[in-house]
Motif scaffolding. Structure first.
Motif, mmCIF file in Angstrom:
data_model
loop_
_atom_site.group_PDB
_atom_site.id
_atom_site.type_symbol
_atom_site.label_atom_id
_atom_site.label_comp_id
_atom_site.label_asym_id
_atom_site.label_seq_id
_atom_site.Cartn_x
_atom_site.Cartn_y
_atom_site.Cartn_z
ATOM 1 N N PHE A 121 0.710 -1.314 -0.088
ATOM 2 C CA PHE A 121 0.219 -0.054 0.072
ATOM 3 C C PHE A 121 0.791 1.316 0.080
ATOM 4 O O PHE A 121 1.968 1.237 0.775
ATOM 5 N N TRP A 122 0.383 2.187 -0.741
ATOM 6 C CA TRP A 122 1.306 3.524 -0.794
ATOM 7 C C TRP A 122 0.054 4.615 -1.325
ATOM 8 O O TRP A 122 -0.493 4.421 -2.388
ATOM 9 N N GLY A 123 0.140 5.515 -0.472
ATOM 10 C CA GLY A 123 -0.753 6.638 -0.987
ATOM 11 C C GLY A 123 -2.059 6.384 -0.759
ATOM 12 O O GLY A 123 -2.498 6.143 0.490
ATOM 13 N N GLU A 124 -2.718 6.290 -1.816
ATOM 14 C CA GLU A 124 -4.312 5.779 -1.831
ATOM 15 C C GLU A 124 -4.421 4.686 -2.610
ATOM 16 O O GLU A 124 -5.405 4.352 -3.060
ATOM 17 N N THR A 125 -3.162 3.849 -2.959
ATOM 18 C CA THR A 125 -3.390 2.578 -4.100
ATOM 19 C C THR A 125 -2.893 1.412 -3.030
ATOM 20 O O THR A 125 -1.901 1.412 -2.475
ATOM 21 N N MET A 126 -3.726 0.213 -3.209
ATOM 22 C CA MET A 126 -3.334 -1.001 -2.860
ATOM 23 C C MET A 126 -2.669 -1.905 -4.139
ATOM 24 O O MET A 126 -3.691 -1.998 -4.996
ATOM 25 N N ASP A 127 -1.616 -2.494 -4.102
ATOM 26 C CA ASP A 127 -0.979 -3.439 -5.128
ATOM 27 C C ASP A 127 -1.065 -4.633 -4.702
ATOM 28 O O ASP A 127 -0.616 -5.171 -3.415
ATOM 29 N N ARG A 128 -1.810 -5.664 -5.464
ATOM 30 C CA ARG A 128 -1.917 -7.109 -5.070
ATOM 31 C C ARG A 128 -0.812 -7.519 -5.177
ATOM 32 O O ARG A 128 -0.052 -7.684 -6.630
ATOM 33 N N GLY A 129 -0.083 -8.607 -4.435
ATOM 34 C CA GLY A 129 1.209 -9.305 -4.819
ATOM 35 C C GLY A 129 0.868 -10.629 -5.620
ATOM 36 O O GLY A 129 -0.398 -11.054 -5.969
ATOM 37 N N GLU A 130 1.676 -11.336 -5.780
ATOM 38 C CA GLU A 130 1.816 -12.742 -6.419
ATOM 39 C C GLU A 130 1.554 -13.859 -5.413
ATOM 40 O O GLU A 130 2.133 -13.722 -4.430
ATOM 41 N N ARG A 131 0.982 -14.836 -5.661
ATOM 42 C CA ARG A 131 1.058 -16.347 -5.289
ATOM 43 C C ARG A 131 1.890 -17.073 -6.014
ATOM 44 O O ARG A 131 2.012 -17.173 -7.110
ATOM 45 N N ILE A 132 3.045 -17.459 -5.248
ATOM 46 C CA ILE A 132 4.365 -18.545 -5.986
ATOM 47 C C ILE A 132 4.350 -19.476 -5.134
ATOM 48 O O ILE A 132 4.381 -19.499 -4.007
#
Length: 300
Positions: A192-203
């Motif tokens: 999460f940064w600012g107002e944005t959530m970035d989904r990670g990867e399943r590995i």
């Protein structure tokens, strides 16, 4: 540390004191604890400082901000561990704070949404992990599981967001003589940064390795290893995405496929040791100039 940049009549200059403290203490032969704390900073990118506007689409504009200021931040890291017999546990905790970080701000002007970066109020993040290890057959087999938590608090001029993300990773390592077999699995690790959530990867990965010592080119014995592995061998699905929580322009994005192709990798390493030996210090400053100064027209 001195940061300086200029464009036309605008310029930004800031000096940041960068102390670093490290403390390590061995409680006994089986337990230890370590602390590391430091202060540092970073400059705004040249593209964000450009005093220009660029259309994203018919309703959105990307605008530069020549008034951006250098950001300073501090970080505290605490680690520790206990190992005895077949059982071991290690913990990791890191807290960091960015003072007036550079984050996106969205406003509405003349019928269009204007996206620009400004120095917001502050950003807190806490990362905690605990690794539990078990060696039921000595060095032949090592099992480990690591639950973790990321906690974010983002303070802006017109928003406040909190977000938490859990993750678990596990591994099994089997060693026999010069051979090794490793399996690893990671659940998503969202950011999460600012107002944005970035989904990670399943590995998940599987690898087989072999290591040995051999004489080469008349030198003393050199250590070498050969490892082959595969990413996501048991899955054909993949997804990744992001979500923006802006009050004016919230949006979601998703990348998905059910036809994922497996990736096979080979890694070969060789270690030559001759001549004078020394311990290299860690590089703490990055002096590379790789910023092209080109504004991105995409929305974040």
């Amino acid at each position: 540390m001195r940061n300086y940049n200029s464009q036309g009549e605008n310029h930004n200059e800031k000096y940041i004191f960068r102390p670093n403290i490290r403390v390590s203490y061995n409680i006994n032969d089986n337990a230890y604890i370590r602390y590391n704390g430091y202060i540092s900073g970073y400059s705004p990118s040249l593209s964000d400082l450009n005093n220009v506007e660029q259309d994203i689409d018919s309703l959105q504009i990307r605008r530069g901000n020549p008034n951006l200021q250098t950001v300073w931040y501090y970080t505290h890291t605490l680690t520790g561990g206990y190992n005895k017999g077949i059982f071991g546990v290690e913990f990791f905790m890191r807290y960091s704070y960015d003072h007036k970080p550079i984050m996106e701000q969205v406003t509405f002007e003349d019928g269009k949404f204007v996206r620009t970066n400004i120095n917001q109020k502050g950003f807190h993040r806490l990362n905690t992990e605990a690794t539990f290890k078990l060696k039921p057959f000595g060095e032949y087999l090592t099992l480990s599981v690591t639950p973790g938590l990321n906690r974010y608090i983002s303070y802006g001029e017109e928003f406040t967001h909190t977000y938490s993300s859990w993750r678990v990773r596990g591994s099994a390592v089997f060693n026999y003589k010069k051979w090794s077999l490793t399996g690893e699995m990671y659940t998503r690790w969202n950011n999460f940064w600012g107002e944005t959530m970035d989904r990670g990867e399943r590995i998940h990965t599987v690898s087989v390795g072999y290591s040995d010592e051999s004489r080469l080119l008349g030198l003393e014995k050199v250590k070498w290893s050969l490892t082959g592995g595969m990413f996501n061998p048991f899955s054909k699905s993949y997804s990744q995405g992001s979500r923006n929580y802006s009050a004016l322009t919230p949006n979601k994005s998703l990348v998905y496929t059910d036809n994922l192709k497996q990736i096979f990798v080979i890694n070969f390493t060789i270690n030559f040791n001759f001549g004078r030996q020394y311990k290299a210090g860690n590089k703490r400053l990055n002096n590379d100039d790789t910023d092209a100064g080109i504004m991105s027209g995409s929305k974040k």
